[in-house]
Motif scaffolding. Structure first.
Motif, PDB file in Angstrom:
ATOM      1  N   GLY A 103      36.351  30.574 -22.295  1.00  0.00           N
ATOM      2  CA  GLY A 103      36.512  32.174 -22.780  1.00  0.00           C
ATOM      3  C   GLY A 103      36.253  33.089 -21.873  1.00  0.00           C
ATOM      4  O   GLY A 103      35.201  33.141 -20.805  1.00  0.00           O
ATOM      5  N   GLN A 104      36.476  34.348 -22.325  1.00  0.00           N
ATOM      6  CA  GLN A 104      36.268  35.518 -21.534  1.00  0.00           C
ATOM      7  C   GLN A 104      34.552  35.968 -21.677  1.00  0.00           C
ATOM      8  O   GLN A 104      34.171  35.567 -22.968  1.00  0.00           O
ATOM      9  CB  GLN A 104      36.908  36.928 -21.644  1.00  0.00           C
ATOM     10  N   VAL A 105      34.097  36.542 -20.863  1.00  0.00           N
ATOM     11  CA  VAL A 105      32.751  36.968 -21.303  1.00  0.00           C
ATOM     12  C   VAL A 105      32.742  38.489 -22.018  1.00  0.00           C
ATOM     13  O   VAL A 105      33.663  39.302 -21.716  1.00  0.00           O
ATOM     14  CB  VAL A 105      32.007  37.197 -19.710  1.00  0.00           C
ATOM     15  N   ALA A 106      31.777  38.631 -22.898  1.00  0.00           N
ATOM     16  CA  ALA A 106      31.861  39.799 -23.630  1.00  0.00           C
ATOM     17  C   ALA A 106      31.775  41.054 -22.719  1.00  0.00           C
ATOM     18  O   ALA A 106      31.484  41.306 -21.734  1.00  0.00           O
ATOM     19  CB  ALA A 106      30.658  39.979 -24.539  1.00  0.00           C
ATOM     20  N   ASP A 107      32.596  42.272 -23.331  1.00  0.00           N
ATOM     21  CA  ASP A 107      32.645  43.361 -22.829  1.00  0.00           C
ATOM     22  C   ASP A 107      31.383  44.037 -22.137  1.00  0.00           C
ATOM     23  O   ASP A 107      30.258  44.000 -22.843  1.00  0.00           O
ATOM     24  CB  ASP A 107      33.318  44.567 -23.633  1.00  0.00           C
ATOM     25  N   GLY A 108      31.200  44.509 -20.989  1.00  0.00           N
ATOM     26  CA  GLY A 108      30.019  44.978 -20.641  1.00  0.00           C
ATOM     27  C   GLY A 108      29.292  43.970 -19.551  1.00  0.00           C
ATOM     28  O   GLY A 108      28.162  44.252 -18.949  1.00  0.00           O
ATOM     29  N   TYR A 109      29.902  42.596 -19.595  1.00  0.00           N
ATOM     30  CA  TYR A 109      29.088  41.512 -18.708  1.00  0.00           C
ATOM     31  C   TYR A 109      29.798  41.075 -17.807  1.00  0.00           C
ATOM     32  O   TYR A 109      31.147  41.001 -17.949  1.00  0.00           O
ATOM     33  CB  TYR A 109      28.681  40.365 -19.645  1.00  0.00           C
ATOM     34  N   GLY A 110      29.550  40.515 -16.726  1.00  0.00           N
ATOM     35  CA  GLY A 110      29.977  39.991 -15.597  1.00  0.00           C
ATOM     36  C   GLY A 110      29.442  38.664 -15.001  1.00  0.00           C
ATOM     37  O   GLY A 110      28.223  38.224 -15.504  1.00  0.00           O
ATOM     38  N   VAL A 111      29.846  38.436 -13.939  1.00  0.00           N
ATOM     39  CA  VAL A 111      29.375  37.025 -13.442  1.00  0.00           C
ATOM     40  C   VAL A 111      27.895  37.159 -13.166  1.00  0.00           C
ATOM     41  O   VAL A 111      27.123  36.281 -12.903  1.00  0.00           O
ATOM     42  CB  VAL A 111      30.200  36.561 -12.219  1.00  0.00           C
ATOM     43  N   ALA A 112      27.266  38.493 -12.640  1.00  0.00           N
ATOM     44  CA  ALA A 112      26.126  38.680 -12.279  1.00  0.00           C
ATOM     45  C   ALA A 112      25.130  38.495 -13.609  1.00  0.00           C
ATOM     46  O   ALA A 112      24.074  38.230 -13.433  1.00  0.00           O
ATOM     47  CB  ALA A 112      25.895  40.320 -11.811  1.00  0.00           C
ATOM     48  N   ASP A 113      25.819  38.570 -14.833  1.00  0.00           N
ATOM     49  CA  ASP A 113      24.668  38.183 -16.013  1.00  0.00           C
ATOM     50  C   ASP A 113      25.000  36.818 -16.468  1.00  0.00           C
ATOM     51  O   ASP A 113      24.104  36.338 -17.482  1.00  0.00           O
ATOM     52  CB  ASP A 113      25.542  38.871 -17.197  1.00  0.00           C
ATOM     53  N   LEU A 114      25.403  35.961 -15.734  1.00  0.00           N
ATOM     54  CA  LEU A 114      25.470  34.485 -16.039  1.00  0.00           C
ATOM     55  C   LEU A 114      24.905  33.510 -14.947  1.00  0.00           C
ATOM     56  O   LEU A 114      24.642  33.895 -14.085  1.00  0.00           O
ATOM     57  CB  LEU A 114      27.118  34.200 -16.019  1.00  0.00           C
ATOM     58  N   ARG A 115      24.459  32.394 -15.450  1.00  0.00           N
ATOM     59  CA  ARG A 115      24.011  31.325 -14.626  1.00  0.00           C
ATOM     60  C   ARG A 115      24.216  30.097 -15.350  1.00  0.00           C
ATOM     61  O   ARG A 115      24.076  29.903 -16.774  1.00  0.00           O
ATOM     62  CB  ARG A 115      22.425  31.554 -14.297  1.00  0.00           C
ATOM     63  N   VAL A 116      24.465  29.031 -14.576  1.00  0.00           N
ATOM     64  CA  VAL A 116      24.727  27.733 -15.242  1.00  0.00           C
ATOM     65  C   VAL A 116      23.349  27.226 -16.262  1.00  0.00           C
ATOM     66  O   VAL A 116      22.160  27.526 -15.704  1.00  0.00           O
ATOM     67  CB  VAL A 116      24.932  26.554 -14.232  1.00  0.00           C
ATOM     68  N   GLY A 117      23.669  26.792 -17.367  1.00  0.00           N
ATOM     69  CA  GLY A 117      22.556  26.284 -18.324  1.00  0.00           C
ATOM     70  C   GLY A 117      22.003  27.533 -18.994  1.00  0.00           C
ATOM     71  O   GLY A 117      21.331  27.087 -20.136  1.00  0.00           O
ATOM     72  N   ALA A 118      22.282  28.895 -18.693  1.00  0.00           N
ATOM     73  CA  ALA A 118      21.858  29.948 -19.802  1.00  0.00           C
ATOM     74  C   ALA A 118      22.774  29.920 -20.986  1.00  0.00           C
ATOM     75  O   ALA A 118      24.041  29.317 -21.256  1.00  0.00           O
ATOM     76  CB  ALA A 118      22.394  31.336 -19.002  1.00  0.00           C
ATOM     77  N   GLU A 119      22.041  30.487 -22.025  1.00  0.00           N
ATOM     78  CA  GLU A 119      22.569  30.335 -23.343  1.00  0.00           C
ATOM     79  C   GLU A 119      23.430  31.667 -23.696  1.00  0.00           C
ATOM     80  O   GLU A 119      23.210  32.604 -23.039  1.00  0.00           O
ATOM     81  CB  GLU A 119      21.394  30.427 -24.435  1.00  0.00           C
ATOM     82  N   VAL A 120      24.449  31.394 -24.404  1.00  0.00           N
ATOM     83  CA  VAL A 120      25.459  32.665 -24.777  1.00  0.00           C
ATOM     84  C   VAL A 120      25.766  32.596 -26.220  1.00  0.00           C
ATOM     85  O   VAL A 120      25.642  31.178 -26.805  1.00  0.00           O
ATOM     86  CB  VAL A 120      26.597  32.201 -23.749  1.00  0.00           C
ATOM     87  N   GLU A 121      26.266  33.258 -26.589  1.00  0.00           N
ATOM     88  CA  GLU A 121      26.685  33.414 -28.061  1.00  0.00           C
ATOM     89  C   GLU A 121      27.941  33.945 -28.463  1.00  0.00           C
ATOM     90  O   GLU A 121      28.499  34.724 -27.600  1.00  0.00           O
ATOM     91  CB  GLU A 121      25.442  34.470 -29.023  1.00  0.00           C
TER      92      GLU A 121
END
Ligand SMILES: [Zn+2]
Length: 148
Positions: A103-121
């Protein structure tokens, strides 16, 4: 106009606590997304001969399996959100049911806000003026707030 219609009917709910809609085999509990049509359904687990699948709401939180950003404008039938194209992030998220959903990542977030294993909603946001789509929003733990 306010977006109210799911971009794909029957794949997710749009209430205050939106969820993806999947199918679960009543024999072996294997879970599938997108949902399997009820007519002529069969379990895709080769070790299972189940033919009855029930509709289930999937967990709203999962962990990032992988992610990337879309540097080039996707071709039709995908909708161009901005003109000119602005890169947006995509995440593949593994849910507790064992399903991995892109899925796309929520508005206002990008790859810099992600890391493998991190929790998302899961959140539901407008895709354009009329359609809604699910997106993955990083979950920030208390005390882990970025430099804001
Ligand atoms: Zn099964």
């Amino acid at each position: 106009m306010t977006a109210t219609q799911p971009a794909v009917a029957g794949w997710f709910t749009t209430g205050p606590d939106p969820a993806l809609l999947g199918s679960r085999c009543t024999t072996c509990a294997s879970t599938y997304f997108p949902p399997v049509p009820a007519q002529g359904a069969f379990c895709r687990n080769p070790a299972c001969d189940g033919e009855e699948l029930e509709a289930v709401e999937l967990s709203r939180r999962g962990t990032v399996w992988s992610y990337t950003d879309a540097r080039y404008q996707p071709p039709p039938p995908y909708l161009a959100r901005t003109e000119p194209h602005e890169p947006f992030a995509l995440a593949a998220v593994t849910l507790p049911e064992g399903v991995t959903v892109l899925g796309q990542v929520a508005d206002g977030y990008g790859v810099a806000d992600l890391r493998v294993g991190a929790e998302v909603e899961l959140v539901v946001e407008p895709l354009d003026d009329s359609l809604l789509v699910w997106r993955w929003k990083p979950v920030t733990e208390l005390g882990e707030e970025a430099d804001q």
